[in-house]
Design an enzyme around this catalytic site. Structure first.
Site, PDB file in Angstrom:
ATOM      1  CB  SER A 141     -35.923  -5.947  31.165  1.00 48.24           C
ATOM      2  OG  SER A 141     -34.753  -5.311  31.747  1.00 48.24           O
ATOM      3  CD  GLU A 235     -36.027   1.016  27.022  1.00 45.29           C
ATOM      4  OE1 GLU A 235     -35.541   0.251  27.772  1.00 45.29           O
ATOM      5  OE2 GLU A 235     -37.393   0.849  26.539  1.00 45.29           O
ATOM      6  CG  HIS A 265     -36.513  -0.833  31.197  1.00 50.06           C
ATOM      7  ND1 HIS A 265     -35.817  -1.403  30.186  1.00 50.06           N
ATOM      8  CD2 HIS A 265     -36.375  -1.758  31.991  1.00 50.06           C
ATOM      9  CE1 HIS A 265     -35.170  -2.668  30.271  1.00 50.06           C
ATOM     10  NE2 HIS A 265     -35.821  -2.718  31.489  1.00 50.06           N
TER      11      HIS A 265
END
Length: 293
Positions: A141, A235, A265
């Site tokens: 991320s 996601e 995710h």
């Protein structure tokens, strides 16, 4: 067909809705994310300019190789603790030591604090005698975006680059212009546009969201080392992964993309209970092993 193991993670996330307050959000990510290190992992801690660092080493790993790992959490949450399981098992898979960096978080420390800490940690590795060709950088991320920003910054300064980069569900567009932000919103249990906008505002603190060091999607990626990007099909950041891989490839970077069906995710966070998470870490480890000198 849905993966029953990831469905169990979805249920866990649904049972602990994201709170409003920042302190509570930081507590929540440690409550729902990840798992502790395996008993055979050796852990050592230190600080660098007051930033916590954690070294980990599996019994079969080569201590002359290292994965420099940056956790996710939208630059506002996440920690060494929340990502310890994923970071340590990624190091095991890569046959390397792992150095996890607890970089400073926004809004207390907006851009460029996280990047400064990432560069300092990379400099520490060089000072300790690690050859760049035996260093991998990676993260999930925001940690994926930070990994790219680190390499872009190093290249601009004429410094030696690491051997490769591993990106999990990377956040590379702080304007949130990818179509999957909308098309995957109904099935992504973690990341939605309004939440990302809140995180981006905290991290940017007035900086330009198109700055390549906060949104690497806008960067010139030429000259970067090989990159493996892994993303789940379920996601909202799917398009971030697809677009950054395409841009890297167009810039003559050796770039590979894996899209994992049904995965959410940063699903390797739950590799202790999701087989697809373990397989993704194994694939990432094989990639890093192949790139180390």
């Amino acid at each position: 067909m849905s993966d029953f193991e990831i469905d169990a993670v979805r249920a866990l996330l649904g049972s602990k809705p994201r709170p409003v307050g920042l302190a509570e959000r930081r507590e929540r990510i440690e409550a729902v994310a990840g798992h502790p290190a395996a008993p055979d992992i050796a852990l050592e801690t230190e600080t660098l300019n007051s930033v916590p660092l954690e070294w980990s080493l599996a019994p079969t790993s080569d201590p002359s190789r290292v994965l420099l790992f940056f956790h996710g959490g939208g630059y506002c949450s996440g920690s060494i603790k929340s990502h310890r399981g994923m970071a340590t098992e990624a190091g095991r898979a890569a046959g390397a030591r792992t150095l996890a960096v607890g970089y400073r978080l926004a809004p207390e420390h907006p851009f460029p604090a996280a990047l400064e800490d990432a560069k300092a940690a990379y400099g520490l590795l060089l000072d300790r005698g690690y050859a760049p060709s035996r260093i991998a950088v990676g993260g999930d991320s925001a940690g994926g975006g930070l990994s790219l920003a680190l390499m872009i910054s190093l290249r601009e300064e004429g410094r030696a680059l690491p051997a490769c980069a591993w990106l999990i569900s990377p956040w590379v567009d702080l304007e949130m212009t990818g179509a999957s932000i909308e098309t995957k919103a109904a099935i992504d249990p973690l990341i939605h546009k309004a939440y990302l906008q809140e995180l981006a505002e905290a991290y940017l603190a007035g900086a330009d969201p198109r700055n390549p060091l906060v949104s690497p999607l806008h960067a010139d990626l030429r000259g970067l080392p090989p990159i493996l990007t892994q993303v789940g099909s379920a996601e909202t950041l799917l398009d971030d992964a697809v677009r950054i891989t395409g841009k890297a490839g167009a810039a003559d970077v050796a770039a590979s993309l894996e899209i994992w069906p049904d995965m959410i995710h940063a699903w390797p966070l739950w590799a202790d209970r999701v087989a697809a998470g373990r397989r993704a870490l194994a694939a990432a480890g094989a990639f890093m092993r192949s790139k180390f000198a």
